[in-house]
Design a protein around this motif. Sequence first.
Motif, PDB file in Angstrom:
ATOM      1  N   TYR A   1       0.282   2.190   8.627  1.00 45.18           N
ATOM      2  CA  TYR A   1      -0.683   2.598   9.656  1.00 45.18           C
ATOM      3  C   TYR A   1      -0.141   2.308  11.049  1.00 45.18           C
ATOM      4  O   TYR A   1       0.472   1.270  11.285  1.00 45.18           O
TER       5      TYR A   1
ATOM      6  N   ASN B   1       0.850  -1.185   0.000  1.00 44.33           N
ATOM      7  CA  ASN B   1       0.000   0.000   0.000  1.00 44.33           C
ATOM      8  C   ASN B   1       0.888   1.239   0.000  1.00 44.33           C
ATOM      9  O   ASN B   1       2.067   1.178   0.375  1.00 44.33           O
ATOM     10  N   THR B   2       0.347   2.353  -0.404  1.00 39.16           N
ATOM     11  CA  THR B   2       1.128   3.598  -0.402  1.00 39.16           C
ATOM     12  C   THR B   2       1.315   4.148   0.998  1.00 39.16           C
ATOM     13  O   THR B   2       2.211   4.955   1.239  1.00 39.16           O
ATOM     14  N   HIS B   3       0.469   3.717   1.943  1.00 35.74           N
ATOM     15  CA  HIS B   3       0.524   4.212   3.313  1.00 35.74           C
ATOM     16  C   HIS B   3       0.716   3.065   4.297  1.00 35.74           C
ATOM     17  O   HIS B   3       0.251   1.939   4.071  1.00 35.74           O
TER      18      HIS B   3
ATOM     19  N   ALA C   1      -2.542   7.188   9.293  1.00 38.11           N
ATOM     20  CA  ALA C   1      -1.898   6.815   8.039  1.00 38.11           C
ATOM     21  C   ALA C   1      -0.615   7.616   7.843  1.00 38.11           C
ATOM     22  O   ALA C   1      -0.581   8.827   8.069  1.00 38.11           O
ATOM     23  N   VAL C   2       0.435   6.931   7.434  1.00 36.59           N
ATOM     24  CA  VAL C   2       1.733   7.562   7.189  1.00 36.59           C
ATOM     25  C   VAL C   2       2.177   7.201   5.777  1.00 36.59           C
ATOM     26  O   VAL C   2       2.250   6.016   5.426  1.00 36.59           O
ATOM     27  N   LEU C   3       2.462   8.194   4.947  1.00 35.69           N
ATOM     28  CA  LEU C   3       2.890   7.963   3.577  1.00 35.69           C
ATOM     29  C   LEU C   3       4.264   7.284   3.572  1.00 35.69           C
ATOM     30  O   LEU C   3       5.234   7.804   4.127  1.00 35.69           O
ATOM     31  N   LEU C   4       4.354   6.119   2.950  1.00 37.19           N
ATOM     32  CA  LEU C   4       5.614   5.385   2.935  1.00 37.19           C
ATOM     33  C   LEU C   4       6.713   6.169   2.215  1.00 37.19           C
ATOM     34  O   LEU C   4       7.877   6.151   2.630  1.00 37.19           O
TER      35      LEU C   4
END
Length: 343
Positions: A220, A216-218, A226-229
């Motif tokens: 948790y 996923n792009t984020h 949610a944290v953006l990778l």
Amino acid sequence: MKDILQNAWHARGWLAWLLYPLSLAYGLAVLLRRALYRHHIFSSERFGVPVVVVGNVVAGGAGKTPLVIALVKHLQAQQIPVGVVSRGYGRQGNDCLEVTPGASPSRTGDEPALIKRATSAPVFVARSRTEAVRVLLAAHPATAVVVCDDGLQHYALQRDIEIAVFDDRGVGNGWLLPAGPLREAWPDRLRFDPSLVLHTGKKPAFDGFASTRQLNTHAYSASGEAVLLAGLRARPVAALAGIANPDAFFDMLREIGLTLQTTASLPDHHDFSDQDLEGLEGCVVLCTEKDAVKLFALPQASRHEVLAVPLVFSPETAFFAAFDARLAPLISPLPSGHGHQTA
């Protein structure tokens, strides 16, 4: 010892040949057990709803749980009430219980807890899958389909659809345990129980449906933040994985541009403790959703930035079409109530 065996399973080297007589004995035992069920000497049970078994013929994980989650969501999207049963590998106790959102993974198993969190479907665990199905249907009588997480060799539970899952290991050296990785002969099993075959890796070893896996792009946190990778590329990152193939998780993290300061490859279903987080201060700790079920509950986790990285797993469209084609005639004549019979 496990690593030594896995190396032997990739080729028919001296260790595999040394173990081959044991594999022959194991294979005879498998055939005998299957025959005892087929000729009704051992009893098996069929229920009044279609049962779908997702499993593998290769020892170790191959991506069964992501497929179970995908199937459940696929059925839910069609407004088909679905429930899940599992043995709950690695859990404490053998009692039959329903997995609730707040249940301890030590009592339910990490994979059932993840399935519950991801789908909100009814999930029951028991040593006997037949008992789990019976209790599930009694508690949730509207259930129209039951998906069994693992259990291809659990012949006491009769099934309507089987799905055999393979990763890039394929069937290894093609031999049965302990000289090879196979729990039963493949593709001989297809003569007895025709199965849908799904490959979860990038390089399928033989024919079957394909699937894709990506992060996923984020990520948790335990609180759901949610944290953006991509925003972690400039930060020190540590990665932990207690799954069947930890390197696959680490490789996917590197492929999106993260630099991993340290990695920890742990056994599948690893029982995480605070010690696993020691020395990781100052790092963002990334783990799989399966591992997060246990890691988030640790006292030390609150002192670290632990983030779960969801896996986006997508079987090809043709797989779902084949699955729906097999399921449709089983659902339409369903009776209003559930019953079961032994055979």
